[in-house]
Design an enzyme around this catalytic site. Structure first.
Site, PDB file in Angstrom:
ATOM      1  N   HIS A  37      16.982 -36.922  -4.391  1.00  0.00           N
ATOM      2  CA  HIS A  37      16.042 -37.232  -3.318  1.00  0.00           C
ATOM      3  C   HIS A  37      14.638 -36.722  -3.603  1.00  0.00           C
ATOM      4  O   HIS A  37      13.895 -36.420  -2.688  1.00  0.00           O
ATOM      5  CB  HIS A  37      16.571 -36.672  -1.987  1.00  0.00           C
ATOM      6  CG  HIS A  37      17.922 -37.189  -1.644  1.00  0.00           C
ATOM      7  ND1 HIS A  37      18.146 -38.490  -1.233  1.00  0.00           N
ATOM      8  CD2 HIS A  37      19.137 -36.601  -1.713  1.00  0.00           C
ATOM      9  CE1 HIS A  37      19.435 -38.667  -1.031  1.00  0.00           C
ATOM     10  NE2 HIS A  37      20.059 -37.536  -1.321  1.00  0.00           N
ATOM     11  N   GLU A  82      17.290 -18.361  -6.010  1.00  0.00           N
ATOM     12  CA  GLU A  82      16.961 -17.010  -6.491  1.00  0.00           C
ATOM     13  C   GLU A  82      16.499 -17.050  -7.959  1.00  0.00           C
ATOM     14  O   GLU A  82      15.549 -16.369  -8.339  1.00  0.00           O
ATOM     15  CB  GLU A  82      18.188 -16.104  -6.306  1.00  0.00           C
ATOM     16  CG  GLU A  82      18.054 -14.691  -6.822  1.00  0.00           C
ATOM     17  CD  GLU A  82      16.929 -13.879  -6.187  1.00  0.00           C
ATOM     18  OE1 GLU A  82      16.319 -14.323  -5.207  1.00  0.00           O
ATOM     19  OE2 GLU A  82      16.632 -12.795  -6.720  1.00  0.00           O
ATOM     20  N   ARG A  85       4.137  -0.609  -4.719  1.00  0.00           N
ATOM     21  CA  ARG A  85       3.786  -1.071  -3.373  1.00  0.00           C
ATOM     22  C   ARG A  85       2.440  -1.790  -3.345  1.00  0.00           C
ATOM     23  O   ARG A  85       2.066  -2.381  -2.326  1.00  0.00           O
ATOM     24  CB  ARG A  85       3.737   0.115  -2.416  1.00  0.00           C
ATOM     25  CG  ARG A  85       5.047   0.865  -2.318  1.00  0.00           C
ATOM     26  CD  ARG A  85       4.899   2.042  -1.398  1.00  0.00           C
ATOM     27  NE  ARG A  85       4.719   1.629  -0.027  1.00  0.00           N
ATOM     28  CZ  ARG A  85       5.707   1.437   0.832  1.00  0.00           C
ATOM     29  NH1 ARG A  85       6.944   1.610   0.452  1.00  0.00           N
ATOM     30  NH2 ARG A  85       5.462   1.071   2.063  1.00  0.00           N
ATOM     31  N   LYS A  96       6.232  -4.707  -3.551  1.00  0.00           N
ATOM     32  CA  LYS A  96       7.667  -4.510  -3.365  1.00  0.00           C
ATOM     33  C   LYS A  96       8.044  -4.496  -1.886  1.00  0.00           C
ATOM     34  O   LYS A  96       9.080  -4.999  -1.489  1.00  0.00           O
ATOM     35  CB  LYS A  96       8.044  -3.177  -4.008  1.00  0.00           C
ATOM     36  CG  LYS A  96       9.500  -2.827  -3.915  1.00  0.00           C
ATOM     37  CD  LYS A  96      10.252  -3.569  -4.962  1.00  0.00           C
ATOM     38  CE  LYS A  96      11.756  -3.411  -4.838  1.00  0.00           C
ATOM     39  NZ  LYS A  96      12.436  -4.595  -5.358  1.00  0.00           N
ATOM     40  N   TRP A 147      -2.709  -2.650  -1.756  1.00  0.00           N
ATOM     41  CA  TRP A 147      -2.406  -4.086  -1.841  1.00  0.00           C
ATOM     42  C   TRP A 147      -3.364  -4.725  -0.846  1.00  0.00           C
ATOM     43  O   TRP A 147      -3.218  -4.567   0.365  1.00  0.00           O
ATOM     44  CB  TRP A 147      -0.951  -4.344  -1.456  1.00  0.00           C
ATOM     45  CG  TRP A 147      -0.523  -5.754  -1.688  1.00  0.00           C
ATOM     46  CD1 TRP A 147      -0.068  -6.290  -2.847  1.00  0.00           C
ATOM     47  CD2 TRP A 147      -0.510  -6.824  -0.721  1.00  0.00           C
ATOM     48  NE1 TRP A 147       0.225  -7.624  -2.672  1.00  0.00           N
ATOM     49  CE2 TRP A 147      -0.034  -7.983  -1.384  1.00  0.00           C
ATOM     50  CE3 TRP A 147      -0.852  -6.926   0.625  1.00  0.00           C
ATOM     51  CZ2 TRP A 147       0.111  -9.207  -0.741  1.00  0.00           C
ATOM     52  CZ3 TRP A 147      -0.710  -8.143   1.265  1.00  0.00           C
ATOM     53  CH2 TRP A 147      -0.232  -9.265   0.570  1.00  0.00           C
ATOM     54  N   GLU A 161       8.087 -15.361  -9.718  1.00  0.00           N
ATOM     55  CA  GLU A 161       7.532 -14.042  -9.408  1.00  0.00           C
ATOM     56  C   GLU A 161       6.985 -13.332 -10.637  1.00  0.00           C
ATOM     57  O   GLU A 161       5.898 -12.760 -10.572  1.00  0.00           O
ATOM     58  CB  GLU A 161       8.639 -13.135  -8.823  1.00  0.00           C
ATOM     59  CG  GLU A 161       8.936 -13.364  -7.370  1.00  0.00           C
ATOM     60  CD  GLU A 161      10.048 -12.446  -6.882  1.00  0.00           C
ATOM     61  OE1 GLU A 161       9.915 -11.893  -5.802  1.00  0.00           O
ATOM     62  OE2 GLU A 161      11.074 -12.294  -7.580  1.00  0.00           O
ATOM     63  N   CYS A 205       0.856  -1.185   0.000  1.00  0.00           N
ATOM     64  CA  CYS A 205       0.000   0.000   0.000  1.00  0.00           C
ATOM     65  C   CYS A 205       0.893   1.235   0.000  1.00  0.00           C
ATOM     66  O   CYS A 205       1.895   1.284   0.696  1.00  0.00           O
ATOM     67  CB  CYS A 205      -0.952   0.097   1.173  1.00  0.00           C
ATOM     68  SG  CYS A 205      -2.182  -1.189   1.227  1.00  0.00           S
ATOM     69  N   ASN A 225      -2.217   2.357   5.460  1.00  0.00           N
ATOM     70  CA  ASN A 225      -1.329   1.258   5.076  1.00  0.00           C
ATOM     71  C   ASN A 225      -1.037   0.484   6.358  1.00  0.00           C
ATOM     72  O   ASN A 225      -0.639   1.076   7.356  1.00  0.00           O
ATOM     73  CB  ASN A 225      -0.040   1.846   4.473  1.00  0.00           C
ATOM     74  CG  ASN A 225       1.069   0.831   4.331  1.00  0.00           C
ATOM     75  OD1 ASN A 225       0.819  -0.375   4.291  1.00  0.00           O
ATOM     76  ND2 ASN A 225       2.297   1.290   4.250  1.00  0.00           N
ATOM     77  N   GLY A 226      -1.286  -0.826   6.336  1.00  0.00           N
ATOM     78  CA  GLY A 226      -1.037  -1.624   7.535  1.00  0.00           C
ATOM     79  C   GLY A 226      -2.243  -2.503   7.839  1.00  0.00           C
ATOM     80  O   GLY A 226      -3.110  -2.689   6.979  1.00  0.00           O
ATOM     81  N   LYS A 243      12.840 -15.774  -9.148  1.00  0.00           N
ATOM     82  CA  LYS A 243      12.639 -14.739 -10.172  1.00  0.00           C
ATOM     83  C   LYS A 243      11.629 -15.209 -11.211  1.00  0.00           C
ATOM     84  O   LYS A 243      10.745 -14.458 -11.613  1.00  0.00           O
ATOM     85  CB  LYS A 243      13.952 -14.379 -10.883  1.00  0.00           C
ATOM     86  CG  LYS A 243      14.953 -13.562 -10.157  1.00  0.00           C
ATOM     87  CD  LYS A 243      14.573 -12.128  -9.887  1.00  0.00           C
ATOM     88  CE  LYS A 243      13.786 -11.982  -8.640  1.00  0.00           C
ATOM     89  NZ  LYS A 243      14.369 -11.788  -7.399  1.00  0.00           N
TER      90      LYS A 243
HETATM   91  C1  G6P Z   1       8.950  -8.720  -1.155  1.00  0.00           C
HETATM   92  C2  G6P Z   1       9.602  -8.322  -2.459  1.00  0.00           C
HETATM   93  C3  G6P Z   1      10.898  -9.108  -2.655  1.00  0.00           C
HETATM   94  C4  G6P Z   1      11.820  -8.910  -1.457  1.00  0.00           C
HETATM   95  C5  G6P Z   1      11.124  -9.256  -0.146  1.00  0.00           C
HETATM   96  C6  G6P Z   1      11.946  -8.796   1.042  1.00  0.00           C
HETATM   97  O1  G6P Z   1       8.501 -10.027  -1.232  1.00  0.00           O
HETATM   98  O2  G6P Z   1       8.715  -8.548  -3.544  1.00  0.00           O
HETATM   99  O3  G6P Z   1      11.534  -8.672  -3.828  1.00  0.00           O
HETATM  100  O4  G6P Z   1      12.945  -9.715  -1.608  1.00  0.00           O
HETATM  101  O5  G6P Z   1       9.866  -8.576  -0.062  1.00  0.00           O
HETATM  102  O6  G6P Z   1      12.021  -7.391   1.019  1.00  0.00           O
HETATM  103  P1  G6P Z   1      13.144  -6.527   1.679  1.00  0.00           P
HETATM  104  O7  G6P Z   1      12.772  -5.109   1.322  1.00  0.00           O
HETATM  105  O8  G6P Z   1      13.066  -6.771   3.156  1.00  0.00           O
HETATM  106  O9  G6P Z   1      14.445  -6.930   1.121  1.00  0.00           O
END
Ligand code: G6P
Length: 611
Positions: free
Chosen positions: A507, A484, A27, A606, A73, A491, A2, A99-100, A488
């Site tokens: 396994h 990672e 956000r 984000k 969000w 996501e 948000c 927001n929250g 990616k």
């Molecule tokens: C969200 C974002 C990710 C990020 C994660 C942790 O899920 O989409 O890209 O890695 O939060 O965020 P931070 O700001 O704590 O690194």
């Protein structure tokens, strides 16, 4: 998670708000809305992207130079026009964005319903609005004081902004657990969940702390403590500039940020790394290193991509400095009553510096009296301010929801930290320290070489764009890179992908392998190379399609694999910084080819400021 914006001044508020919401859209993008004061108080809100709202405003503008805006969000209540913020009081006199999460909203709602209030949305936010109304009605307090009293009854987190039609020269904001920044202009003020909506107007900012409430008028602002005492606040200068938060000719922020990595890593290293003693200088940890070098154990807490960087850090710190490291999901750490000992230290890693679970991990460590250090990208963020000391990434703003340049900057800073600790503990010889520093200094140039080969990775993406499943395998410090790479892809292209340590394939995941399953191997020519090649043989023997990322010279691998992506050689512990680049590009191109919204993938945000 948000985004909140606010404006008070002489400009058209809706222009400033829409502009700000567009910058904050990463956000959350379930709905967007604004409330503008101009004699009356008008709210316009729409399900979907900010664009839908701005189109609506085009033909039917809202005039006025005081207002608030929100990009959502969704947590409580599905994304629709009704649940969108701002939410109005029953008499339409004030509007609020939030927001929250108001955790005790069901209890509050029940009490308020019994007192005759009605609710038209499913949000927790509307409950807060009704609570403020109720406090006002029963006490006759001013709006500011009623907000303060209502907030004292709320459990959970909030960043809120409020405007009222009864006071066209007042914008109120308050925070607990959700970030808010006040931008200070000449006779005008800006509010933002972060600096992105503020930076094009002013670089002067005030960071609100938890429990603080600010009343802003065109002539000035006053911040109040929880006890309603006025507070002197420092005004800071923002480091980032507008160019850094714009796309600069790239189709997507994600691609821009991938391409920026040689520079962002250089920025993370600048003034910190030398190829002669002392090798590393980390100003922010100057005092902390004295503690860190003698701890029995380091626990690193983080979420998402930052957690993957932490795993690479574990390999580096253990190998170079010989300090035991444990890596924890912040969300697990905070709730399992972790056993911390006197000689432990906690490091948290967070790009945004606002992730709710990571922040809670900070609090848990502090509760147990353990020193906590932060590795953050966002200057002035809550985690950066709440930790005992820390290091900034200096990677510049990361806007794409899928983290790329923050990951490599985090790994870079962890490499610096590992080297620093190794030096202070005499764990490495001078020759070894020098060799590692030299390798690290060469990383930006080598990343550029990998990026120069982006076209060939796009070709691979074209071939596998329709695959429904991917497997990513790596060993040692490249096991986290496999995780990672898979993250990616999930996501941004919604393709199912799993990351595994290559040897663990036997396994379970091996059962999945067939000729429809692309398997991405990170096969660096290091201590585990032969073992990884054996794993590749096992996949090929089962008709799997192998895409290998390697620094090995041409040879057997090329016969075995469908595709070989060659990257430059570096020392084993730094190879994640190079190996991750083709995986970022692969997921980017697959997502683009599948027509996905790369910068704003569905359901993600984000900055995750709720649990
Ligand atoms: C969200 C974002 C990710 C990020 C994660 C942790 O899920 O989409 O890209 O890695 O939060 O965020 P931070 O700001 O704590 O690194």
């Amino acid at each position: 998670m948000c985004g909140i914006v606010g404006y008070i001044g002489e400009r058209e508020a809706s222009d400033v708000l829409i502009n700000g919401l567009t910058r904050l859209e990463y956000r959350g993008y379930d709905s967007a809305g604004v409330a503008i004061v101009n004699g009356s108080l008008e709210v316009r809100k729409k399900k979907g992207k900010v664009k839908t709202l701005s189109n609506d405003l085009l033909g039917n503008a809202l005039k006025g130079n005081l207002g608030i805006g929100h990009t959502r969000w969704a947590t409580h209540g599905p994304p629709n026009d009704i649940n969108a913020h701002p939410h109005l009081s029953s008499d339409g006199s004030f509007a609020l964005v939030h927001n929250g999460i108001i955790e005790n909203y069901t209890t509050l709602k029940e009490t308020l319903s019994q007192r005759g209030y009605t609710f038209s949305t499913q949000t927790d936010t509307e409950v807060l609005v009704r609570l403020i109304e109720d406090v006002r009605r029963s006490t006759g307090l001013s709006l500011g004081k009623a907000i303060r009293q209502a907030l004292s009854q709320v459990q959970g987190t909030y960043g809120i902004a409020v405007v009222s039609k009864d006071d066209p020269d007042m914008l109120i904001a308050a925070r607990k657990g959700s970030p808010l920044i006040l931008g200070v202009g000449e006779g005008e003020y800006f509010l933002g969940s972060d600096a992105a909506p503020i930076i094009e107007y002013t670089r002067k900012v005030v960071y609100l702390n938890d429990g603080e409430l600010v009343v802003i008028r065109r002539s000035g602002f006053t911040v109040f403590t929880v006890d309603d005492e006025p507070l002197e606040k420092a005004v800071y200068e923002l480091e980032w500039d507008l160019e850094q938060i714009e796309k600069g000719g790239y189709d997507h922020f994600m691609l821009k940020e991938i391409m920026e990595q040689p520079t962002s890593i250089q920025n993370a290293l600048r003034g910190r790394l030398f190829n002669k003693a002392p090798y590393v200088m980390l100003g922010g940890l100057f005092e902390a290193i004295k503690t860190l070098k003698d701890v029995d154990r380091i626990i690193i807490c983080a979420c998402g991509t930052s957690w993957h960087a932490a795993l690479v850090g574990e390999y580096m710190i253990e190998a170079l400095a010989r300090i035991p490291v444990e890596v924890e999901y912040a969300s697990e750490f905070r709730y399992r009553n972790p056993i911390l000992r006197k000689n432990d230290a906690v490091i948290v890693i967070s790009q945004s510096g606002e992730t709710a679970d990571t922040l809670a991990a900070v609090k848990e460590a502090q509760r147990q009296g353990i020193p906590v250090y932060g590795i953050c990208n966002t200057v002035g963020s809550t985690i950066a301010r709440d930790t005992d000391a820390g290091v900034y990434l200096h990677a510049g703003p990361e806007i794409g929801v899928a983290s790329t340049k923050a990951f490599t900057a985090q790994v870079t800073v962890l490499a610096l930290l590992a080297l620093k600790l190794a030096k202070r503990r005499n764990a490495l010889s001078d020759t070894e320290l020098k060799a590692f520093a030299t390798h690290l200094l060469a990383i930006p140039g080598k990343i550029q070489q990998v990026l120069d080969g982006a076209k060939s990775i796009r070709k691979i993406a074209e071939i596998y764009r329709y695959a429904n499943n991917f497997l990513y395998l790596g060993r040692g410090p490249n096991f986290p890179v496999a995780l990672e790479g898979a993250l990616k892809l999930k996501e941004i292209s919604y393709v199912h992908a799993e990351g595994y340590p290559a040897a663990e394939m036997k396994h379970g995941p091996i059962a999945l392998i067939d000729r429809f399953m692309p398997v991405v191997f990170i096969a660096m020519n290091d201590s585990s190379y032969d073992k990884v090649v054996s794993n590749i043989e096992e996949v090929v023997a089962r008709d799997g399609i192998v895409i290998a990322v390697t620094d090995a010279p041409k040879g057997h691998l090329d016969d075995l694999c469908e595709h070989v992506i060659r990257i430059p050689h570096t020392t084993e512990l730094l190879s994640p910084l190079l190996a991750v680049i083709p995986l970022q590009l692969l997921s980017y191109y697959i997502a683009v080819l599948r027509g996905c919204n790369v910068d704003q993938p569905r359901n993600l945000a984000k900055s995750v400021t709720v649990e």
